[in-house]
Design a protein around this motif. Structure first.
Motif, mmCIF file in Angstrom:
data_model
loop_
_atom_site.group_PDB
_atom_site.id
_atom_site.type_symbol
_atom_site.label_atom_id
_atom_site.label_comp_id
_atom_site.label_asym_id
_atom_site.label_seq_id
_atom_site.Cartn_x
_atom_site.Cartn_y
_atom_site.Cartn_z
ATOM 1 N N ALA A 42 -24.697 27.549 19.749
ATOM 2 C CA ALA A 42 -24.245 28.448 20.638
ATOM 3 C C ALA A 42 -23.629 29.529 21.204
ATOM 4 C CB ALA A 42 -23.761 27.260 22.080
ATOM 5 N N PHE A 43 -22.904 29.163 20.106
ATOM 6 C CA PHE A 43 -21.377 30.389 19.323
ATOM 7 C C PHE A 43 -21.847 31.752 19.212
ATOM 8 C CE2 PHE A 43 -17.906 28.549 21.155
ATOM 9 C CZ PHE A 43 -16.766 29.463 21.830
ATOM 10 N N GLY A 44 -22.975 31.071 17.771
ATOM 11 C CA GLY A 44 -23.744 32.076 17.303
ATOM 12 C C GLY A 44 -24.872 33.068 17.864
ATOM 13 N N VAL A 45 -25.787 31.695 18.955
ATOM 14 C CA VAL A 45 -26.398 32.549 19.788
ATOM 15 C C VAL A 45 -25.926 33.742 20.881
ATOM 16 C CG1 VAL A 45 -28.567 31.939 21.659
ATOM 17 C CG2 VAL A 45 -28.496 30.744 19.645
ATOM 18 N N ALA A 46 -24.848 33.291 21.226
ATOM 19 C CA ALA A 46 -24.099 33.847 22.139
ATOM 20 C C ALA A 46 -23.963 35.879 21.147
ATOM 21 C CB ALA A 46 -22.637 33.000 22.210
ATOM 22 N N ALA A 47 -22.857 35.145 20.250
ATOM 23 C CA ALA A 47 -22.749 36.902 19.423
ATOM 24 C C ALA A 47 -23.575 37.400 19.274
ATOM 25 C CB ALA A 47 -22.473 36.384 18.229
ATOM 26 N N PHE A 48 -25.089 36.977 18.776
ATOM 27 C CA PHE A 48 -26.543 37.358 18.776
ATOM 28 C C PHE A 48 -26.924 37.813 20.388
ATOM 29 C CE2 PHE A 48 -30.725 37.208 19.919
ATOM 30 C CZ PHE A 48 -31.551 38.693 18.983
ATOM 31 N N ALA A 49 -26.512 37.086 20.833
ATOM 32 C CA ALA A 49 -27.124 37.845 23.236
ATOM 33 C C ALA A 49 -26.396 39.389 23.111
ATOM 34 C CB ALA A 49 -26.996 36.861 23.445
ATOM 35 N N LEU A 50 -24.927 39.004 22.873
ATOM 36 C CA LEU A 50 -23.900 40.112 23.125
ATOM 37 C C LEU A 50 -24.265 41.691 22.369
ATOM 38 C CD1 LEU A 50 -20.096 38.325 23.308
ATOM 39 C CD2 LEU A 50 -21.356 39.367 24.981
ATOM 40 N N GLY A 51 -24.992 41.622 21.426
ATOM 41 C CA GLY A 51 -25.570 42.614 20.114
ATOM 42 C C GLY A 51 -23.810 42.737 19.357
ATOM 43 N N GLN A 52 -24.093 44.193 18.403
ATOM 44 C CA GLN A 52 -24.542 44.473 16.617
ATOM 45 C C GLN A 52 -22.524 44.909 17.795
ATOM 46 O OE1 GLN A 52 -25.898 46.423 14.155
ATOM 47 N NE2 GLN A 52 -24.034 47.146 13.646
ATOM 48 N N SER A 53 -21.652 44.431 16.877
ATOM 49 C CA SER A 53 -20.264 44.975 17.702
ATOM 50 C C SER A 53 -20.683 46.671 16.843
ATOM 51 C CB SER A 53 -19.588 44.456 16.562
ATOM 52 O OG SER A 53 -18.320 44.771 16.634
ATOM 53 N N ASN A 54 -19.892 47.298 17.798
ATOM 54 C CA ASN A 54 -19.459 48.659 17.193
ATOM 55 C C ASN A 54 -18.047 49.670 18.064
ATOM 56 O OD1 ASN A 54 -19.983 51.441 16.809
ATOM 57 N ND2 ASN A 54 -21.077 52.080 18.817
ATOM 58 N N ASN A 55 -17.199 48.761 17.679
ATOM 59 C CA ASN A 55 -15.682 49.140 18.150
ATOM 60 C C ASN A 55 -14.882 50.167 16.434
ATOM 61 O OD1 ASN A 55 -13.798 47.481 15.194
ATOM 62 N ND2 ASN A 55 -15.578 46.246 15.990
ATOM 63 N N TRP A 56 -13.778 50.448 17.576
ATOM 64 C CA TRP A 56 -13.003 51.643 16.256
ATOM 65 C C TRP A 56 -12.518 51.508 15.645
ATOM 66 C CZ3 TRP A 56 -8.298 52.947 14.476
ATOM 67 C CH2 TRP A 56 -8.359 54.436 14.700
ATOM 68 N N LEU A 155 -16.455 37.673 19.091
ATOM 69 C CA LEU A 155 -17.774 37.127 18.859
ATOM 70 C C LEU A 155 -18.356 38.334 17.942
ATOM 71 C CD1 LEU A 155 -18.096 34.048 19.095
ATOM 72 C CD2 LEU A 155 -19.481 34.773 20.907
ATOM 73 N N GLY A 156 -18.537 37.573 17.330
ATOM 74 C CA GLY A 156 -19.808 38.141 16.128
ATOM 75 C C GLY A 156 -19.292 39.690 16.158
ATOM 76 N N ALA A 157 -18.068 40.133 15.977
ATOM 77 C CA ALA A 157 -17.204 41.200 15.158
ATOM 78 C C ALA A 157 -16.084 41.177 14.388
ATOM 79 C CB ALA A 157 -16.726 41.916 16.916
#
Length: 540
Positions: A42-56, A155-157
């Motif tokens: 479920a955490f993997g699915v949530a990370a996918f749903a949030l989208g690719q990280s694009n942080n500083w 998550l996913g970042a």
């Protein structure tokens, strides 16, 4: 008359010898294992749903550091990722290898699922601290603990805080096992050392859990030997992971922690004062005493971005009235001796973090453990009111959580990081000069392999910092270079940049500037420019 031979008394649980085969009544059941596996997915699915990280940090150094280390860049570049260029690259390299080899959507899912593994040690810890007849409550506490603001935001970042939490929580879970054999003690120490070796900001949390581990070791008949095993395994593992990088920094800069702590080691590369970020350290007596309650209403006191998370403030409030519930909570615990160990780990980790950092992301393990403490306190209320209070606190905490928004892409591209460079970038043997504080290190892998990078402006070089040895090293690189010279910057018309270029004997050729594009740039974001530079001596 011969007296009867006395019957040998069994050793206490915490002193069970390594050969013991005593079964653990709180071992993971098949049902719990399936439930936790579903949670990880479920955490993997949530990370996918949030989208690719694009942080500083991804733009500045996560991507660059991993790529540079895997490609043996060494001293070919100077400060390409600002001061973060010299962080231990092992964790960024692992993330780079994962995310550059998978499609972004799959890579994000896998990373989120790995971060979801925090559920397992959290559930194991909760089973020992909460009443034995409520295994479902331990799972609920683990879910709420693993779904805090830091975990959701990362998550996913690529930050790594919720990855380093895995060995830290794993070590604490091992230390709470009643049949604590010598191999388990060594394994716990090794996990603590692994966390510190991968990310030095884990040091206060690892030290806090280590102190709790020494409390466990002190209960054993072989207390001194067990303590030495724990400490030795931690130190040795940390040196194995961090040592080679520290040696390289010592060889290059005479400082194994460069650019921090320069005055401690001396040498030419002693960075100016002010590199340590002290923005988040408490400032007043009230903050020192009640910091979690302060940041509950003003979260920017401990983070660049706004967030809302009641976990640590509620746990802190429970600790303020510890005498009211401690004895009963310990008596109710499935494993009573686990309660003081958890308390020492929680309190020591928090206090060390408070003194060293005060920055919320680095407190992720305490955030994850906090629901366990306030639930244990709530369960001491009379009759069924305790259970109702615990469930209510978990629900409210979970629903009230708002994560910091570090940045995500709206869609997945074909590659995790891609860049489109102008023809100017294809020149052979070029030296690219980073000309502002923007996080552009992620663009370096898109250039030809023989391109070198230096920086004249950033958080470690250029105004407001005085000139120091790193400026001189950059100057030497520029003076010695005989190939093309290029500037990469967003703000090419900045007066400070023009002054720095002039100080380094460089002159911008604005008519040559061309935009650089990448999948990480948003629609409204100004694109960096790649421009030719000329040495002033060549234009006079």
């Amino acid at each position: 008359m011969i007296a009867p031979r006395s019957v040998a008394q069994p050793l206490p649980d915490t002193a069970v010898p390594p050969s013991s085969t005593v079964d653990d009544p709180l071992r993971l059941t098949r049902g719990e294992a399936w439930l936790l596996a579903a949670g990880v997915l479920a955490f993997g699915v949530a990370a996918f749903a949030l989208g690719q990280s694009n942080n500083w940090d991804l733009r500045n150094y996560h991507w660059y550091d991993g790529w540079a280390w895997l490609h043996g860049r060494g001293l070919q570049d100077l400060a390409a990722a600002q001061s973060q260029t010299w962080f231990n690259p092992v964790l960024p390299a692992l993330l780079y290898a994962l995310l550059s080899s998978l499609k972004p959507a799959l890579g994000t899912f896998v990373l989120g699922a790995v971060q979801g593994l925090n559920l397992l040690p959290l559930q194991r810890i909760a089973r020992r601290v909460l009443p034995a007849d409520r295994p479902w409550l331990a799972c609920a506490v683990a879910v709420v603990g693993a779904a805090g603001a830091t975990q959701r935001g990362e998550l996913g970042a690529t930050f790594g805080d919720n990855l380093i939490s895995l060995p830290l929580l794993g070590a604490l879970a091992l230390l709470l096992v009643p049949t604590l054999s010598r191999p388990r003690i060594v394994a716990a120490g090794a996990l603590l050392g692994l966390a510190v070796g991968l990310k030095l900001t884990a040091t206060p949390i690892a030290a806090g859990i280590g102190l709790a581990g020494l409390l466990v070791c002190a209960r054993r008949t072989d207390a001194r030997s067990a303590s030495l095993n724990l400490i030795g395994a931690a130190v040795l593992t940390a040196l194995l992971v961090q040592g080679p990088w520290m040696w390289q920094l010592w060889r290059d800069f005479h400082n194994p922690l460069f650019p921090q702590f320069g005055p401690l080691f001396g040498g030419d590369f002693v960075a100016p004062d002010g590199l340590r970020d002290t923005r988040w350290i408490p400032r007043t007596a009230l903050e020192w005493l009640f910091y979690p309650l302060c940041w509950a209403s003003t979260p920017r006191r401990v983070s660049e971005l706004w967030f809302l998370d009641l976990r640590v403030p509620l746990a802190y409030a429970a600790l303020l009235v510890l005498p009211l519930w401690w004895r009963r909570a310990r008596a109710q615990a499935a494993q009573p001796q686990a309660m003081p160990v958890l308390l020492v780990a929680f309190a020591a980790s928090y206090l060390l973090w408070l003194v060293l950092f005060g920055y919320y992301r680095y407190l992720v393990v305490v955030e994850m453990l906090a629901p366990l403490l306030f639930c244990a306190a709530a369960l001491t209320l009379p009759r069924r009111s305790g259970l109702i209070a615990a469930i209510g606190l978990l629900v409210v905490t979970g629903l009230a959580t708002r994560e910091p928004r570090w940045g995500r892409l709206k869609t997945y591209a074909g590659q995790y990081v891609s860049a489109a460079l102008p023809a100017l970038a294809q020149q052979r043997d070029a030296l690219v000069v980073f000309g502002d504080r923007e996080p552009l290190g992620f663009l370096a892998p898109a250039f030809p392999d023989d391109t070198r990078f230096v920086r004249v402006l950033g958080n470690i070089i250029g105004p407001p910092l005085p000139r120091w040895a790193l400026d001189d090293a950059v100057q030497q690189r520029i003076d010695a270079h005989r190939g093309p010279l290029l500037l990469l910057a967003v703000h090419t018309d900045d007066e400070v940049l023009r002054d720095m270029l002039q100080q380094h004997g460089l002159e911008l050729q604005p008519q040559t500037c061309a935009a650089v594009d990448s999948n990480l740039f948003t629609a409204r974001e100004a694109r960096p420019l790649l421009c030719e530079l000329r040495k002033q001596s060549a234009t006079q």
